[in-house]
Design a protein around this motif. Structure first.
Motif, PDB file in Angstrom:
ATOM      1  N   THR A  26       0.839  -1.197   0.000  1.00 34.99           N
ATOM      2  CA  THR A  26       0.000   0.000   0.000  1.00 34.99           C
ATOM      3  C   THR A  26       0.874   1.246   0.000  1.00 34.99           C
ATOM      4  OG1 THR A  26      -0.155  -0.137   2.404  1.00 34.99           O
ATOM      5  CG2 THR A  26      -1.983  -1.060   1.160  1.00 34.99           C
ATOM      6  N   LEU A  27       0.592   2.127  -0.921  1.00 33.30           N
ATOM      7  CA  LEU A  27       1.296   3.403  -0.999  1.00 33.30           C
ATOM      8  C   LEU A  27       0.659   4.340   0.025  1.00 33.30           C
ATOM      9  CD1 LEU A  27       3.504   4.838  -2.648  1.00 33.30           C
ATOM     10  CD2 LEU A  27       1.693   5.661  -4.151  1.00 33.30           C
ATOM     11  N   PRO A  28       1.456   4.974   0.865  1.00 34.25           N
ATOM     12  CA  PRO A  28       0.864   5.864   1.879  1.00 34.25           C
ATOM     13  C   PRO A  28       0.155   7.062   1.238  1.00 34.25           C
ATOM     14  CG  PRO A  28       3.259   5.612   2.211  1.00 34.25           C
ATOM     15  CD  PRO A  28       2.901   4.904   0.954  1.00 34.25           C
ATOM     16  N   ASP A  29      -0.902   7.521   1.897  1.00 38.70           N
ATOM     17  CA  ASP A  29      -1.607   8.726   1.437  1.00 38.70           C
ATOM     18  C   ASP A  29      -0.741   9.961   1.647  1.00 38.70           C
ATOM     19  OD1 ASP A  29      -3.857   7.277   0.677  1.00 38.70           O
ATOM     20  OD2 ASP A  29      -4.744   7.428   2.681  1.00 38.70           O
ATOM     21  N   THR A  30      -0.057   9.980   2.783  1.00 38.50           N
ATOM     22  CA  THR A  30       0.880  11.058   3.099  1.00 38.50           C
ATOM     23  C   THR A  30       2.187  10.425   3.545  1.00 38.50           C
ATOM     24  OG1 THR A  30       0.160  11.164   5.396  1.00 38.50           O
ATOM     25  CG2 THR A  30      -0.965  12.621   3.841  1.00 38.50           C
ATOM     26  N   PHE A  31       3.255  11.124   3.343  1.00 35.84           N
ATOM     27  CA  PHE A  31       4.564  10.570   3.690  1.00 35.84           C
ATOM     28  C   PHE A  31       5.066  11.165   5.004  1.00 35.84           C
ATOM     29  CE2 PHE A  31       4.247   9.281  -0.672  1.00 35.84           C
ATOM     30  CZ  PHE A  31       4.841   8.021  -0.663  1.00 35.84           C
ATOM     31  N   THR A  32       4.396  10.768   6.066  1.00 35.81           N
ATOM     32  CA  THR A  32       4.868  11.117   7.398  1.00 35.81           C
ATOM     33  C   THR A  32       5.996  10.151   7.760  1.00 35.81           C
ATOM     34  OG1 THR A  32       3.342   9.601   8.485  1.00 35.81           O
ATOM     35  CG2 THR A  32       2.530  11.855   8.058  1.00 35.81           C
ATOM     36  N   PRO A  33       6.762  10.461   8.781  1.00 35.88           N
ATOM     37  CA  PRO A  33       7.814   9.515   9.171  1.00 35.88           C
ATOM     38  C   PRO A  33       7.271   8.107   9.460  1.00 35.88           C
ATOM     39  CG  PRO A  33       8.219  11.625  10.215  1.00 35.88           C
ATOM     40  CD  PRO A  33       6.874  11.726   9.532  1.00 35.88           C
ATOM     41  N   ALA A  34       6.136   8.007  10.124  1.00 40.96           N
ATOM     42  CA  ALA A  34       5.570   6.695  10.457  1.00 40.96           C
ATOM     43  C   ALA A  34       5.096   5.957   9.199  1.00 40.96           C
ATOM     44  CB  ALA A  34       4.417   6.844  11.438  1.00 40.96           C
ATOM     45  N   SER A  35       4.401   6.662   8.304  1.00 40.62           N
ATOM     46  CA  SER A  35       3.904   5.993   7.096  1.00 40.62           C
ATOM     47  C   SER A  35       5.050   5.635   6.150  1.00 40.62           C
ATOM     48  CB  SER A  35       2.862   6.858   6.372  1.00 40.62           C
ATOM     49  OG  SER A  35       3.450   8.030   5.847  1.00 40.62           O
ATOM     50  N   THR A  36       6.083   6.461   6.116  1.00 38.28           N
ATOM     51  CA  THR A  36       7.252   6.158   5.290  1.00 38.28           C
ATOM     52  C   THR A  36       7.980   4.931   5.830  1.00 38.28           C
ATOM     53  OG1 THR A  36       7.492   8.483   4.690  1.00 38.28           O
ATOM     54  CG2 THR A  36       9.418   7.077   4.361  1.00 38.28           C
ATOM     55  N   GLN A  37       8.092   4.839   7.153  1.00 37.90           N
ATOM     56  CA  GLN A  37       8.731   3.671   7.764  1.00 37.90           C
ATOM     57  C   GLN A  37       7.944   2.396   7.440  1.00 37.90           C
ATOM     58  OE1 GLN A  37       9.206   3.923  12.010  1.00 37.90           O
ATOM     59  NE2 GLN A  37      10.124   1.898  12.158  1.00 37.90           N
ATOM     60  N   THR A  38       6.622   2.474   7.518  1.00 32.65           N
ATOM     61  CA  THR A  38       5.775   1.327   7.185  1.00 32.65           C
ATOM     62  C   THR A  38       5.944   0.942   5.717  1.00 32.65           C
ATOM     63  OG1 THR A  38       4.174   1.937   8.882  1.00 32.65           O
ATOM     64  CG2 THR A  38       3.391   0.492   7.129  1.00 32.65           C
ATOM     65  N   PHE A  39       5.977   1.956   4.846  1.00 37.74           N
ATOM     66  CA  PHE A  39       6.137   1.695   3.415  1.00 37.74           C
ATOM     67  C   PHE A  39       7.507   1.076   3.109  1.00 37.74           C
ATOM     68  CE2 PHE A  39       6.955   3.238  -1.019  1.00 37.74           C
ATOM     69  CZ  PHE A  39       6.039   2.395  -1.634  1.00 37.74           C
ATOM     70  N   LEU A  40       8.553   1.571   3.747  1.00 38.51           N
ATOM     71  CA  LEU A  40       9.888   1.000   3.560  1.00 38.51           C
ATOM     72  C   LEU A  40       9.946  -0.446   4.053  1.00 38.51           C
ATOM     73  CD1 LEU A  40      12.160   4.048   4.475  1.00 38.51           C
ATOM     74  CD2 LEU A  40      11.714   3.085   2.195  1.00 38.51           C
TER      75      LEU A  40
END
Length: 184
Positions: A26-40
């Motif tokens: 899933t591509l994050p809706d926003t690239f916050t530090p938490a969502s970017t970490q999850t995406f990585l």
């Protein structure tokens, strides 16, 4: 059955498995530090699973390199091999969604162990009873390593997931070493 039909079907299943894994991200809706970490984390799991699927594909294609016809038992073991391998996207997605849980990594580990065992049965069905076990030292050490990773997951699921990358990387290194040795 002709070798070409079995290889074409198998290649299609391998391609679908990798496609399902990437579609599970899933591509994050926003690239916050938490969502970017999850995406990585999801990208890492995709690469790990992709390397593993790629190694199985490579081993599978090498298995059939010298074969001209396929027995019914080989077709059956090939189907079982692909069926179990097709569970990898399910457990990969579960690891992506629940990195702190043990159950997804245990499911992944069991899937890889069963797939590896069925691959050995497929190898025997393709090359006969006297063919031995393909790369048996690597297979036994891999089996032990995967069991250790599964055991670690009971106390540290994310660490065991990260360490699991060693399995496909070691497999690719062994394939390269084996290939160089056979060329000499």
């Amino acid at each position: 059955m002709s070798k070409g039909r079995l290889e074409a079907f198998s290649d299609g299943v391998f391609a679908i498995i990798i496609t399902i894994i990437v579609l599970g991200m899933t591509l994050p809706d926003t690239f916050t530090p938490a969502s970017t970490q999850t995406f990585l984390w999801e990208i890492f799991i995709f690469i790990e699973a992709g390397l593993l699927i790629g190694q199985f594909w490579y081993s599978h294609s090498r298995l059939f390199d010298q074969v001209t016809s396929i027995s019914t038992s080989a077709v059956l073991f090939n189907i079982l091999f692909l069926l179990i391998l097709s569970l990898v996207p399910l457990f990969t997605r579960a690891i992506m969604q629940h990195p702190d849980l043990t159950a997804p990594i245990i499911g992944f580990v069991i899937t890889i162990l069963i797939t590896s065992l069925i691959f050995q049965l497929l190898h025997r069905a393709v090359h006969g009873k006297n063919s031995g076990i393909d790369n048996w030292i690597f297979r036994i050490s891999s089996f032990i390593f995967v069991i250790i990773i599964g055991t670690i997951s009971f106390s540290a699921p994310q660490i065991s997931t990260i360490l699991f990358i060693i399995f496909p990387v070691a497999g690719w290194i062994m394939q390269l070493v084996y290939r160089r040795q056979t060329k000499k």
